[in-house]
Design a protein around this motif. Structure first.
Motif, PDB file in Angstrom:
ATOM      1  N   GLY A  29       0.824  -1.215   0.000  1.00  0.00           N
ATOM      2  CA  GLY A  29       0.000   0.000   0.000  1.00  0.00           C
ATOM      3  C   GLY A  29       0.853   1.258   0.000  1.00  0.00           C
ATOM      4  N   MET A  88       3.190   6.002  -2.856  1.00  0.00           N
ATOM      5  CA  MET A  88       4.343   6.844  -3.207  1.00  0.00           C
ATOM      6  C   MET A  88       4.844   6.579  -4.620  1.00  0.00           C
ATOM      7  N   ALA A 135       6.599   4.017  -5.438  1.00  0.00           N
ATOM      8  CA  ALA A 135       8.007   3.732  -5.092  1.00  0.00           C
ATOM      9  C   ALA A 135       8.727   3.179  -6.313  1.00  0.00           C
ATOM     10  N   LYS A 162      -8.155   8.316   0.558  1.00  0.00           N
ATOM     11  CA  LYS A 162      -8.484   6.944   0.136  1.00  0.00           C
ATOM     12  C   LYS A 162      -7.493   5.974   0.784  1.00  0.00           C
ATOM     13  N   ILE A 209      -5.700   2.300   0.385  1.00  0.00           N
ATOM     14  CA  ILE A 209      -5.430   1.189  -0.537  1.00  0.00           C
ATOM     15  C   ILE A 209      -5.574  -0.123   0.236  1.00  0.00           C
TER      16      ILE A 209
HETATM   17  C1  LIG Z   1      16.507   1.769   3.810  1.00  0.00           C
HETATM   18  C2  LIG Z   1      15.391   2.307   2.959  1.00  0.00           C
HETATM   19  C3  LIG Z   1      15.462   2.192   1.584  1.00  0.00           C
HETATM   20  C4  LIG Z   1      14.419   2.691   0.788  1.00  0.00           C
HETATM   21  N1  LIG Z   1      14.529   2.557  -0.570  1.00  0.00           N
HETATM   22  C5  LIG Z   1      13.542   3.059  -1.349  1.00  0.00           C
HETATM   23  C6  LIG Z   1      13.631   2.965  -2.781  1.00  0.00           C
HETATM   24  O1  LIG Z   1      14.559   2.384  -3.344  1.00  0.00           O
HETATM   25  N2  LIG Z   1      12.626   3.511  -3.521  1.00  0.00           N
HETATM   26  C7  LIG Z   1      11.554   4.141  -2.948  1.00  0.00           C
HETATM   27  O2  LIG Z   1      10.675   4.625  -3.668  1.00  0.00           O
HETATM   28  N3  LIG Z   1      11.447   4.245  -1.610  1.00  0.00           N
HETATM   29  C8  LIG Z   1      12.398   3.722  -0.793  1.00  0.00           C
HETATM   30  N4  LIG Z   1      12.296   3.837   0.563  1.00  0.00           N
HETATM   31  C9  LIG Z   1      11.160   4.567   1.159  1.00  0.00           C
HETATM   32  C10 LIG Z   1       9.926   3.718   1.498  1.00  0.00           C
HETATM   33  O3  LIG Z   1      10.251   2.367   1.695  1.00  0.00           O
HETATM   34  C11 LIG Z   1       8.870   3.827   0.408  1.00  0.00           C
HETATM   35  O4  LIG Z   1       8.470   5.169   0.230  1.00  0.00           O
HETATM   36  C12 LIG Z   1       7.626   2.996   0.670  1.00  0.00           C
HETATM   37  O5  LIG Z   1       6.758   3.181  -0.411  1.00  0.00           O
HETATM   38  C13 LIG Z   1       6.893   3.396   1.959  1.00  0.00           C
HETATM   39  O6  LIG Z   1       5.996   2.348   2.295  1.00  0.00           O
HETATM   40  P1  LIG Z   1       5.456   2.188   3.783  1.00  0.00           P
HETATM   41  O7  LIG Z   1       4.534   1.028   3.816  1.00  0.00           O
HETATM   42  O8  LIG Z   1       6.571   2.138   4.743  1.00  0.00           O
HETATM   43  O9  LIG Z   1       4.647   3.528   3.949  1.00  0.00           O
HETATM   44  P2  LIG Z   1       4.539   4.459   5.246  1.00  0.00           P
HETATM   45  O10 LIG Z   1       5.882   5.064   5.527  1.00  0.00           O
HETATM   46  O11 LIG Z   1       3.890   3.706   6.346  1.00  0.00           O
HETATM   47  O12 LIG Z   1       3.559   5.577   4.716  1.00  0.00           O
HETATM   48  C14 LIG Z   1       3.962   6.438   3.682  1.00  0.00           C
HETATM   49  C15 LIG Z   1       2.720   7.149   3.133  1.00  0.00           C
HETATM   50  O13 LIG Z   1       1.891   6.187   2.498  1.00  0.00           O
HETATM   51  C16 LIG Z   1       0.581   6.226   3.031  1.00  0.00           C
HETATM   52  N5  LIG Z   1       0.078   4.848   3.059  1.00  0.00           N
HETATM   53  C17 LIG Z   1       0.704   3.732   3.516  1.00  0.00           C
HETATM   54  N6  LIG Z   1      -0.075   2.653   3.349  1.00  0.00           N
HETATM   55  C18 LIG Z   1      -1.232   3.087   2.783  1.00  0.00           C
HETATM   56  C19 LIG Z   1      -2.444   2.460   2.371  1.00  0.00           C
HETATM   57  N7  LIG Z   1      -2.628   1.144   2.494  1.00  0.00           N
HETATM   58  N8  LIG Z   1      -3.423   3.233   1.837  1.00  0.00           N
HETATM   59  C20 LIG Z   1      -3.266   4.571   1.702  1.00  0.00           C
HETATM   60  N9  LIG Z   1      -2.144   5.217   2.081  1.00  0.00           N
HETATM   61  C21 LIG Z   1      -1.134   4.499   2.606  1.00  0.00           C
HETATM   62  C22 LIG Z   1       0.729   6.807   4.434  1.00  0.00           C
HETATM   63  O14 LIG Z   1      -0.461   7.439   4.843  1.00  0.00           O
HETATM   64  C23 LIG Z   1       1.862   7.787   4.230  1.00  0.00           C
HETATM   65  O15 LIG Z   1       1.345   9.017   3.758  1.00  0.00           O
HETATM   66  C24 LIG Z   1      13.304   3.318   1.395  1.00  0.00           C
HETATM   67  C25 LIG Z   1      13.237   3.412   2.786  1.00  0.00           C
HETATM   68  C26 LIG Z   1      14.260   2.907   3.574  1.00  0.00           C
HETATM   69  C27 LIG Z   1      14.151   2.998   5.067  1.00  0.00           C
END
Ligand SMILES: Cc1cc2nc3c(=O)[nH]c(=O)nc-3n(C[C@H](O)[C@H](O)[C@H](O)COP(=O)(O)OP(=O)(O)OC[C@H]3O[C@@H](n4cnc5c(N)ncnc54)[C@H](O)[C@@H]3O)c2cc1C
Length: 300
Positions: free
Chosen positions: A132, A137, A139, A184, A186
């Protein structure tokens, strides 16, 4: 604040619920204070009911996945944190698709893809977020992004209805989707992959993980890249050119291994990270005229 209705709903679904719990240990930054309530939902219905109760009772609520892209205040959060994580994380195959609950970790999904001989998600191996959070993001890494592999997702709209959205409607662009700031939630994601060779998929994932370990400060808590990549530049290079490699504010530090990462070097406080981010932005703007924008989300 009264949380009786949330306690009852969590009980009804058998979902874990914690009170006055420090959120730091659930975040990749290892920062964040006591939150009134943290619920770990275990189904789409549970998420829908908790969110709708919060709306009805005027309780502030936060949706998080694995908290790998957030910096949360040392004062914690009032209201309800809905942490969509391992308790809602099933992954199943249908043809060449993987259908995953929003709480499934990218590691679990990539491992499943590899085991099933499905190619397309190799780039995402090592991103520590949830399905999600990664879609929210858009990602991406190593030349790929969620936009390339997501077919559709199911989500909870702001009226509490569960709906489906196809990739083309998601407005996926660099670290952005239609879900950002929309309210919303996900719920599940369908990834469309292609048949591939298991060994080749595994080799690619290992290669990517080695690159991550070599280049990124994975040995320290962080939220990944602190800043978005500015058009035509690399944030890490701009920060290094400004002489900030290893720069410290309290327990927070600009990583010596990769200047694009602010790390929690030693018991960093929320305020340390906020200050170091501001210092970096100011210095880079002065030196190169480039305005850095945060990739991580500051929540206070
Ligand atoms: C060591 C490290 C390496 C990383 N490498 C990358 C990389 O290579 N590429 C990259 O893009 N990112 C990277 N990241 C950042 C991160 O992992 C990503 O941005 C990831 O998408 C965040 O997911 P999360 O579940 O942790 O979201 P969270 O940090 O929990 O939340 C982030 C946002 O997403 C929203 N959100 C989360 N879940 C939902 C859902 N189910 N529905 C609606 N909204 C939701 C939250 O409200 C918040 O606004 C890295 C982070 C770390 C610590």
């Amino acid at each position: 604040m009264e949380y009786g209705s949330i306690t009852a709903a969590a009980g009804k679904y058998g979902a874990k619920i914690l009170y006055n719990e420090r959120i730091a240990k659930y975040t990749s930054f290892n920062i964040g204070g006591e939150c009134d309530v943290i619920v770990f939902p275990n189904s789409a219905e549970c998420i829908a009911e908790i969110v709708s109760l919060c709306r009805k009772d005027g309780i502030k609520y936060y949706i998080f996945g694995r908290c790998t892209n957030v910096l949360i205040s040392d004062d914690g959060l009032r209201g309800v944190v809905v942490m969509i994580d391992g308790d809602f994380s099933s992954v199943r195959r249908e043809g060449n698709c993987l259908i995953c609950d929003a709480g499934a970790s990218m590691t679990k999904i990539c491992t499943e893809a590899k085991n099933e001989g499905l190619s397309g998600l190799e780039f995402a191996y090592g991103i520590p977020g949830s399905a999600g959070g990664c879609l929210y993001m858009n990602a991406g890494a190593f030349g790929g992004e969620m936009k390339d592999v997501v077919k559709y997702c199911d989500y909870l709209d702001t009226d509490g209805n569960i709906k489906r959205m196809e990739n083309a409607k998601m407005q996926l662009s660099y670290r952005h989707s239609v879900f950002c700031g929309s309210g919303k939630v996900i719920l599940s994601i369908c990834y469309e992959l292609t048949e591939g060779d298991k060994d080749q998929i595994a080799a690619k994932m290992n290669e990517i993980m080695t690159k991550r370990r070599d280049k990124q400060p994975l040995e320290y808590p962080s939220a990944g890249s602190t800043f978005k990549r500015p058009e035509g530049y690399f944030a890490g290079k701009l920060i290094e050119d400004s002489g900030l490699k290893g720069y410290r504010v309290g327990g927070a530090q600009v990583s010596e291994k990769h200047c694009g990462f602010v790390i929690n070097r030693e018991n960093a406080a929320f305020a340390d990270v906020k200050k170091i981010i501001q210092d970096i932005k100011d210095r880079v703007l002065d030196d190169s005229g480039v305005e850095l924008e945060c990739e991580l989300l500051v929540i206070e």
